[in-house]
Design an enzyme around this catalytic site. Structure first.
Site, short mmCIF file in Angstrom:
data_model
loop_
_atom_site.label_atom_id
_atom_site.label_comp_id
_atom_site.label_asym_id
_atom_site.label_seq_id
_atom_site.Cartn_x
_atom_site.Cartn_y
_atom_site.Cartn_z
N SER A 138 -5.53 10.15 19.54
CA SER A 138 -4.79 9.10 18.87
C SER A 138 -5.54 7.79 19.06
O SER A 138 -5.86 7.42 20.19
CB SER A 138 -3.39 9.01 19.48
OG SER A 138 -2.73 7.86 19.02
N LYS A 164 -5.66 11.04 14.91
CA LYS A 164 -4.47 10.31 14.45
C LYS A 164 -4.79 8.82 14.50
O LYS A 164 -5.30 8.33 15.51
CB LYS A 164 -3.29 10.67 15.37
CG LYS A 164 -2.15 9.66 15.42
CD LYS A 164 -0.94 10.25 16.14
CE LYS A 164 -0.18 9.20 16.94
NZ LYS A 164 1.00 9.74 17.62
N LEU A 165 -4.49 8.13 13.40
CA LEU A 165 -4.74 6.69 13.33
C LEU A 165 -3.42 5.96 13.34
O LEU A 165 -2.51 6.29 12.56
CB LEU A 165 -5.48 6.35 12.03
CG LEU A 165 -6.79 7.11 11.77
CD1 LEU A 165 -7.32 6.75 10.38
CD2 LEU A 165 -7.83 6.76 12.83
N LYS A 166 -3.30 4.95 14.19
CA LYS A 166 -2.12 4.10 14.15
C LYS A 166 -2.24 3.20 12.94
O LYS A 166 -3.33 2.66 12.67
CB LYS A 166 -2.07 3.23 15.41
CG LYS A 166 -1.83 4.02 16.68
CD LYS A 166 -0.37 4.29 16.85
CE LYS A 166 -0.09 5.02 18.14
NZ LYS A 166 1.30 5.41 18.26
N ASP A 192 0.18 7.31 12.16
CA ASP A 192 1.42 7.03 12.90
C ASP A 192 1.79 5.57 12.71
O ASP A 192 1.02 4.68 13.08
CB ASP A 192 1.19 7.33 14.39
CG ASP A 192 2.43 7.11 15.23
OD1 ASP A 192 3.50 6.80 14.67
OD2 ASP A 192 2.34 7.26 16.48
N ASN A 194 4.81 4.20 13.77
CA ASN A 194 5.76 3.73 14.79
C ASN A 194 6.88 2.86 14.19
O ASN A 194 7.25 1.83 14.75
CB ASN A 194 5.03 2.97 15.92
CG ASN A 194 4.23 3.90 16.82
OD1 ASN A 194 3.00 3.83 16.89
ND2 ASN A 194 4.91 4.81 17.51
N GLU A 217 3.57 9.83 10.48
CA GLU A 217 4.54 9.90 11.57
C GLU A 217 5.40 8.62 11.59
O GLU A 217 4.86 7.52 11.53
CB GLU A 217 3.76 10.05 12.88
CG GLU A 217 4.59 10.35 14.09
CD GLU A 217 3.72 10.46 15.34
OE1 GLU A 217 2.47 10.51 15.23
OE2 GLU A 217 4.29 10.48 16.43
N ASP A 242 9.12 11.12 15.19
CA ASP A 242 8.86 10.99 16.63
C ASP A 242 10.08 10.28 17.24
O ASP A 242 11.03 10.94 17.67
CB ASP A 242 7.56 10.18 16.82
CG ASP A 242 7.25 9.81 18.27
OD1 ASP A 242 7.89 10.36 19.18
OD2 ASP A 242 6.36 8.96 18.51
N LYS A 266 8.02 15.20 22.27
CA LYS A 266 7.59 14.54 23.51
C LYS A 266 8.71 14.76 24.50
O LYS A 266 9.84 14.29 24.29
CB LYS A 266 7.51 13.02 23.31
CG LYS A 266 6.24 12.48 22.75
CD LYS A 266 6.34 10.95 22.65
CE LYS A 266 5.20 10.46 21.78
NZ LYS A 266 5.48 9.12 21.23
N GLY A 294 2.12 12.50 22.99
CA GLY A 294 1.63 12.04 24.29
C GLY A 294 2.02 10.59 24.50
O GLY A 294 2.33 9.87 23.54
O1 NPG Z 1 -2.93 10.32 23.54
O2 NPG Z 1 -1.24 10.11 24.88
C1 NPG Z 1 -1.89 9.77 23.90
C2 NPG Z 1 -1.38 8.64 23.06
C3 NPG Z 1 -0.62 9.13 21.88
O3 NPG Z 1 -0.26 7.50 20.19
C4 NPG Z 1 0.16 8.05 21.18
N1 NPG Z 1 1.35 7.78 21.71
O4 NPG Z 1 3.75 6.37 19.47
O5 NPG Z 1 3.10 8.37 19.81
C5 NPG Z 1 3.09 7.19 20.10
C6 NPG Z 1 2.22 6.78 21.21
C7 NPG Z 1 2.25 5.55 21.98
C8 NPG Z 1 1.67 5.53 23.23
C9 NPG Z 1 2.78 4.41 21.50
C10 NPG Z 1 1.64 4.39 23.97
C11 NPG Z 1 2.74 3.26 22.23
C12 NPG Z 1 2.16 3.26 23.46
#
Ligand code: NPG
Length: 373
Positions: A138, A164-166, A192, A194, A217, A242, A266, A294
């Site tokens: 990610s 995966k790209l935010k 993703d 969020n 996502e 999620d 998760k 994760g």
């Molecule tokens: O590889 O554990 C990993 C990170 C995966 O993007 C990831 N987690 O929204 O899913 C999510 C998220 C996240 C992690 C969002 C930390 C914000 C902070």
């Protein structure tokens, strides 16, 4: 096997690269570890709450307080007169509303201790069927396409099976299109959000359709199942939920509404690995694909996630990367990529434990609560 006491330990783990999402920036992980001490074993759990309440309402300092003041008293009273029984302790904790990440951390520590005594691995206990699980990576919001492409090139060269790209408004169609052009069909891609878009963005989000993403996502707010169902009818890209999925029940409702065709599971977000398995079962029965999410876990949480991802319904690669994607020195022996996969631990319980020297180096506080205290 009797529970004797529980340790709450905070550790500060510097991340190799700061992680930027719509939730803010994480530069180090302030992690709460739980150690369940029994007459025969020592079980570990990791709380995935972030330092600020930006992913959900939970945050690490509050999780520590709720565990100390509200969850442990219930678990420890329950433990006084009997053998350690994680399912019973989980039921005792359910009197407390919410605080799912806090509950999950305690449950994992108890489960690790219980399974060590029984000599059964967590993967076996949950119903895992794979020896290794596909690793995805990610990537946070980098704010520059050149920088993003460099990161993607590096991870693809490492062998990650999915990227995966935010995304967020202002950082979406262009970077995703550039990455798809760069990687071609060599690697699976997904995004993703969020929860950073509204239903009014449906047409804009449909511009992602030509990039053949595995899924988008959590495009909309956590509580907007109806909005996700409406959006799903306007996009070709499958919707994955999620933050919206907090239990097997919410998973059933979301699926029945047509709000998602993929689910990120998760354990921290849903109150533990036992509920995570129930969500897996609901999704499998409905023909909905799942993958393991994760939260930048250390080797403790990663071991448990690898076990979960070994269940048969986890047909998509998870946010399960090698230790070196997160930390220079992980808390446990490092997880490494082997042909784009992570090996599922086979030892009893989690099958891993913290390395004493690393643990001592990164600990910022320790508290111990005795049964009967
Ligand atoms: O590889 O554990 C990993 C990170 C995966 O993007 C990831 N987690 O929204 O899913 C999510 C998220 C996240 C992690 C969002 C930390 C914000 C902070």
């Amino acid at each position: 096997m009797k529970l004797e006491g529980v340790e709450l330990r905070r550790v500060r783990m510097p991340l190799v690269v700061p992680f930027v999402s719509a939730h803010g920036i994480e530069s180090d992980r302030d992690v709460l570890l739980i150690r369940a001490c029994t007459t025969e074993a020592e079980g570990w759990g990791e709380c995935v709450a972030l330092s600020e309440p930006t992913y959900s309402s939970e945050y690490v300092a509050a999780a520590e307080q709720v565990i100390r003041n509200h969850l442990l008293p219930r678990v420890l009273v329950d433990a006084r007169d009997g053998h350690l029984d994680t399912a019973r302790s989980a039921a005792a904790m359910s009197q407390v509303k919410g605080h799912l990440m806090a509950k999950a951390a305690v449950e994992l520590a108890l489960l690790d201790a219980e399974l060590q005594e029984k000599g059964v691995s967590l993967a076996t206990h949950l119903g895992g069927v794979r020896e290794a699980v596909d690793a995805g990576v990610s990537i946070g919001i980098t704010g520059g396409v050149a920088n993003l492409l460099d990161l993607v090139d590096g991870y693809v060269a490492d062998g990650y099976r999915r990227v995966k790209l935010k995304i967020e408004p202002g950082w979406d169609i262009e970077p995703v299109g550039e990455v798809r052009t760069r990687v071609g069909d060599r690697v699976a891609l997904q995004v993703d959000a969020n929860g950073s878009y509204g239903l009014a963005d449906a047409e804009h989000l449909a511009s992602l359709d030509p990039f053949h993403l595995l899924c988008i996502e959590q495009p909309l707010a956590d509580d907007d199942l109806l909005g996700h169902a409406r959006l799903a009818r306007q996009l070709r890209t499958p919707i994955c939920l999620d933050e919206s999925i907090t239990s097997a029940h919410t998973a059933e409702v979301a699926i029945a509404l047509g709000a998602c065709s993929v689910v990120n599971i998760k354990a921290g977000r849903v109150g533990g690995y036992l509920e995570a398995r129930r969500i897996h079962d609901v999704c499998v029965a409905a023909g909905v694909a799942v993958w393991c999410g994760g939260m930048l876990e250390t080797g403790i949480g990663r071991a448990a996630n690898a076990a979960l991802a070994s269940l048969p319904g986890f047909t998509l690669p998870g946010d399960l990367s090698a230790s070196d994607r997160y930390y220079d020195r992980d808390l446990t022996a490092p997880f490494v990529l082997e042909d784009g996969r992570l090996r599922v631990p086979t030892g009893p319980g989690l099958g891993v434990s913290p390395l004493a020297d690393v643990l001592a180096q990164v600990t910022t506080s320790v508290d111990y609560v005795r049964v009967g205290a």
